[in-house]
Enzyme design. Structure first.
Site, PDB file in Angstrom:
ATOM      1  N   THR A 101      -3.650   9.606  -3.809  1.00  0.00           N
ATOM      2  CA  THR A 101      -3.544   9.539  -2.339  1.00  0.00           C
ATOM      3  C   THR A 101      -2.277  10.220  -1.836  1.00  0.00           C
ATOM      4  O   THR A 101      -2.289  10.936  -0.827  1.00  0.00           O
ATOM      5  CB  THR A 101      -3.540   8.067  -1.862  1.00  0.00           C
ATOM      6  OG1 THR A 101      -4.715   7.439  -2.366  1.00  0.00           O
ATOM      7  CG2 THR A 101      -3.526   7.951  -0.362  1.00  0.00           C
ATOM      8  N   GLU A 150       0.835  -1.220   0.000  1.00  0.00           N
ATOM      9  CA  GLU A 150       0.000   0.000   0.000  1.00  0.00           C
ATOM     10  C   GLU A 150       0.869   1.269   0.000  1.00  0.00           C
ATOM     11  O   GLU A 150       0.525   2.271  -0.643  1.00  0.00           O
ATOM     12  CB  GLU A 150      -0.900  -0.051   1.239  1.00  0.00           C
ATOM     13  CG  GLU A 150      -1.606   1.218   1.631  1.00  0.00           C
ATOM     14  CD  GLU A 150      -2.879   1.452   0.857  1.00  0.00           C
ATOM     15  OE1 GLU A 150      -2.792   1.479  -0.384  1.00  0.00           O
ATOM     16  OE2 GLU A 150      -3.930   1.621   1.481  1.00  0.00           O
TER      17      GLU A 150
HETATM   18  N1  HSE Z   1      -6.058   7.265   5.874  1.00  0.00           N
HETATM   19  C1  HSE Z   1      -5.601   7.411   4.528  1.00  0.00           C
HETATM   20  C2  HSE Z   1      -5.651   8.876   4.164  1.00  0.00           C
HETATM   21  C3  HSE Z   1      -6.476   6.609   3.609  1.00  0.00           C
HETATM   22  O1  HSE Z   1      -6.668   9.514   4.479  1.00  0.00           O
HETATM   23  O2  HSE Z   1      -4.703   9.382   3.578  1.00  0.00           O
HETATM   24  C4  HSE Z   1      -6.069   6.693   2.177  1.00  0.00           C
HETATM   25  O3  HSE Z   1      -7.047   6.042   1.379  1.00  0.00           O
END
Ligand code: HSE
Length: 311
Positions: free
Chosen positions: A185, A132
C-alpha cells in the site's frame, strides 16, 4: 470477574469503491482476522502472528498495525498496561482488502474491552488509523472505519474527522477477488500525484455525489455510472496484470460496477443479488487465469456490524 483475555474478529473491507478515493469504504463478511488479546502483568506489547503471508508482518509493537493501534489508545488514556496479542491472519497482507485495518480494528476493540471500556467505539477510530498508518504510510480511514463500524462509510472530512454512515441497499452484494500476488500500500500511495487537474476533481466530485445519491435512492444504474475513479485507478491499473480483462469480465457478468479494491491487487464488484455476486466472481477468476494468475473470491452482502467478540 473482569476478563483478562478476549478473542475478537474484524473483517476485510473494500476501500475507495472507485469514486471515493480515501473517503469511501465498506466492510465484507469474509475473510477476517482473529486476535486473542490478553492482559500482561508488565508493560509492553508482545505480538505473535500466524496465517497466510504473516511472516512478512513485523512483531515489533511500534511497527505492527495492531500493536501501534493499542499503543496509541494507551497513550490517550495514560495507561502502561501490557498486552499479549496473538494475531491469526485470515486476510493476507498486501491484498488490498484491508488486512492491516482489520488487525488494527480488532486490536483496539479488544484492548478497550479488557481495560473496562474507557473509550466509546467512535473514539477508537483515530487509534485504529494510527495503527493502519504503520502499514500504509498515510493517515486514511477508508478501511479501518468500515472494519470498526461495519456498513458503507463516508469520511466527509479528515480534519476534523467526520465519519458518516451511508445507507446500504438490501440487495447490494459485493465480490472481492484476490490474485495471488502482493501490492504494498505504501508504494501504491507513493506512485500517486500530489495534485490532480481541476476537471478530474470536478468529475470525481460529481461521481461521488452520484454514488451517495444512488445508495439513498436504491438506484443501481446511477451507482454504476458513478463508479469511476480518475485519481488512482488509471495509475494503479498498471500494477495489476489483466486489470482491464477482469473488470470487463465483472461488468459482462452483470456487475453494477467494478474497480480496484483499495490499493490493489484485489478488485471488487458490486451487484444486485447473491447469485450474481457468485457468478461475477467466477468470471473474474477466469479472466485472471487468462493472464496466468491464480485468484480467490469472496462474495458477501455488506457486513453491517463492528468487530465481534468471540470469547
Ligand atoms: N484509500 C487507500 C488507498 C486504501 O487507495 O491508498 C488503501 O487500502
Amino acid at each position: 470477574m473482569p476478563k483478562d483475555s478476549i478473542q475478537v474478529r474484524a473483517t476485510a473491507s473494500v476501500a475507495n469503491v472507485s469514486c471515493g478515493f480515501d473517503c469511501i469504504g465498506y466492510a465484507i463478511t469474509n475473510p477476517g482476522d482473529t486476535l486473542t488479546i490478553s492482559l500482561k502483568n508488565k508493560p509492553g506489547i508482545d505480538i505473535s502472528l500466524s496465517g497466510p503471508k504473516s511472516d512478512s508482518i513485523s512483531t515489533i509493537a511500534e511497527k505492527n498495525t495492531a500493536g501501534k493501534a493499542i499503543l496509541s489508545l494507551l497513550n490517550t488514556i495514560a495507561s502502561d498496561q501490557g498486552f499479549m496479542v496473538k494475531i491469526k491472519k485470515g486476510i493476507p497482507p498486501g491484498s488490498g482488502i484491508g488486512s492491516s485495518a482489520a488487525s488494527a480494528a480488532a486490536a483496539v476493540v479488544g484492548a478497550n474491552e479488557l481495560l473496562g471500556k474507557p473509550l466509546e467505539l467512535n473514539d477508537l477510530l483515530v487509534h485504529g488509523m494510527a495503527g493502519e498508518a504503520v502499514a500504509s504510510g498515510g493517515f486514511h480511514a477508508d478501511n479501518v472505519a468500515p472494519a470498526l463500524f461495519g456498513g458503507i462509510i463516508l469520511i466527509r472530512s479528515y480534519e476534523p474527522l467526520d465519519i458518516l454512515n451511508l445507507p446500504v441497499p438490501k440487495s447490494l452484494f459485493s465480490t472481492a477477488i484476490l490474485p495471488d500476488f502482493v501490492v504494498n500500500t505504501r508504494d501504491a500511495r507513493r506512485m500517486l500525484p500530489k495534485r490532480v487537474p481541476l476537471n478530474s476533481a470536478v468529475e470525481q466530485a460529481g461521481n461521488l455525489a452520484g454514488f451517495t445519491l444512488g445508495l439513498h435512492a436504491n438506484d443501481f444504474e446511477l451507482l454504476g455510472r458513478s463508479m469511476v475513479d480518475l485519481f488512482a485507478e488509471p495509475i494503479r491499473a498498471e500494477l495489476i496484470p489483466g486489470y482491464h480483462g477482469v473488470r470487463n469480465a465483472a461488468i459482462d457478468a452483470g456487475a453494477i460496477g467494478s474497480g480496484i479494491s483499495g490499493s490493489g491487487p484485489s478488485l471488487f464488484a458490486l451487484s444486485d443479488s447473491e447469485e450474481k455476486a457468485e457468478s461475477i466472481g467466477k468470471a473474474m477468476v477466469k479472466a485472471f487465469k487468462k493472464v496466468g494468475l491464480k485468484s480467490r473470491t469472496f462474495s458477501s452482502p455488506i457486513h453491517s456490524i463492528p468487530p465481534e467478540i468471540l470469547d
